[in-house]
Design a protein around this motif. Structure first.
Motif: not given
Ligand SMILES: Cc1ncc(COP(=O)(O)O)c(C=O)c1O
Length: 395
Positions: A86-88, A91, A112, A156, A185, A207, A209-210, A219-220, A339
């Motif tokens: 996931s993005g998290m 991060i 975020y 970011e 980010d 992320s 995922t976006k 989710v990635v 998004w």
């Molecule tokens: C700017 C930003 N960074 C990181 C994330 C986290 O990503 P993820 O939901 O894939 O873990 C998000 C998720 O909404 C985001 O908007």
């Protein structure tokens, strides 16, 4: 700044692919297996010794995932990439690989919110890591926050609620002078519109995922950048915390990436129309979108970005009930967070902000209870404008 739009789609289509390796198949197979067997004792011994390129175990590396990583490295113009759960995951891995107990971090305000939580509530309380939040629009404020134990400047740019930018070249220069690692980010821009590695940023997270996946079905996360840092993430945070992406999800993201440039162009074209429409609307008091001529940091946006995408926010006149009615009235903007997919979305950040911030803090962070964020999807812009027109009548 290199604009790679003339080769971007070619990279998306061809990078990392080897049709002949897989019997001529134009899409790679999904290697949905956890382990790879070896014909002999000597072969596995060589693999562990790094004397062969054979895959060992999918938590370490998988051929489908590897294709995705090669594409992202080429698109971002970096040295190496790891794709994560996931993005998290990306991060937290990027931050953890750099930090030591007792270090100090500088981060931009409005980042975020789970990243903020990780720095302050988790690392702060568990590992005595202190984070100073700065107005990233002001490089001097970043410089003044540097301490002898500062190890990370976390960026970011743009931020994802009100789109504040940081000067990536200047901040990277400052960080290098002080031997500080920079992490950004880059989910908002994607490498189609911004390539932070060129400006000297060390690690770029997404992320995925976006936009990278773009279809709201995976989710990635992605971490890409300097090879010694990415190798460390692979060895420690990825292998030991184990937050990997599955081969099927990686394959879906490869498919999503193939249209990334086309989608970004379309999001931008529609979002720019909608931002201009909103700017003229009598009930709208402010529009935040880096593509607008009125954007306060337009010069910087033009210097480090080549486009803007589909995410924008605006402030309206009226009370919270009016905003609720407006959002409920919208037909094609689904109510939801996130998004970057094909579908238009609307969210009201105050729903969560009001629990964590006082009005004074919100003002300090340049956030308003009347801020509405929309994501402009791939629907027709005129239809979306009609939808907003009828929604705004509720205010
Ligand atoms: C700017 C930003 N960074 C990181 C994330 C986290 O990503 P993820 O939901 O894939 O873990 C998000 C998720 O909404 C985001 O908007």
């Amino acid at each position: 700044m290199t604009d790679i739009k003339n080769i971007f789609q070619t990279i998306c289509v061809h990078e990392g692919e080897d049709y002949e390796r897989f019997g001529g198949g134009v899409t790679p197979p999904i290697f949905e297996n956890s382990l790879f067997s070896f014909p002999s004792y000597e072969d596995i011994d060589d693999a562990y010794a790094g004397k062969s390129n054979r895959y060992i175990y999918t938590r370490g590396l998988n051929p489908t995932v590897e294709i995705l990583e090669k594409k992202i490295t080429a698109l971002e113009g970096t040295e190496a990439t790891k794709v994560m759960a996931s993005g998290m995951a990306a991060i937290t891995s990027a931050i953890m690989t750099v930090l030591k107990e007792g270090d100090h971090v500088i981060a931009v305000r409005n980042l975020y919110s789970p990243a903020h939580q990780f720095l302050t509530d988790y690392l702060g309380q568990k590992f005595s890591v202190e984070t100073t939040y700065v107005d990233g629009r002001n490089v001097d404020e970043i410089a003044e926050a540097i301490r002898p134990n500062t190890s990370i400047i976390y960026l970011e740019s743009p931020t994802s609620l009100n789109f504040h930018l940081q000067d990536l070249r200047e901040v990277s220069r400052l960080a290098k002078e002080n031997e500080i690692t920079t992490i950004i980010d880059n989910s908002y821009s994607t490498p189609y519109y911004q390539r932070p590695f060129e400006f000297g940023v060390d690690l770029i997270v997404h992320s995925g995922t976006k936009y990278l996946n773009g279809h709201s079905d995976v989710v990635v996360g992605v971490v890409t950048g300097r090879k010694e840092l990415v190798a460390r993430i692979q060895q420690f945070e990825q292998a030991l915390f184990g937050g990997i992406i599955g081969p099927f999800e990686a394959w879906l993201v490869i498919r999503g990436l193939r249209t990334l440039g086309l989608r970004m162009e379309r999001h931008t074209k529609s979002a720019l129309k909608i931002a201009n429409f909103l700017e003229q609307h009598p009930k709208v008091t402010r529009v935040n979108y880096p593509g607008l001529e009125s954007f306060p940091q337009k010069d910087l946006a033009d210097r480090q970005m080549t486009g803007w995408g589909g995410l924008l926010s605006f402030e309206v006149e009226g009370d919270q009930d009016g905003i609720k009615n407006m959002i409920n009235k919208l037909q094609y903007f689904s109510i939801g967070v996130s998004w970057g997919g094909y579908e238009s979305l609307v969210s009201h950040p105050n729903i969560s902000l009001k629990h964590n911030f006082t009005i004074e803090q919100m003002e300090e962070w340049d956030l308003s209870p009347n801020l509405i964020r929309i994501f402009v999807g791939l629907e027709d812009a005129e239809v979306l404008i009609q939808d907003l027109t009828q929604g705004l009548e509720e205010l």
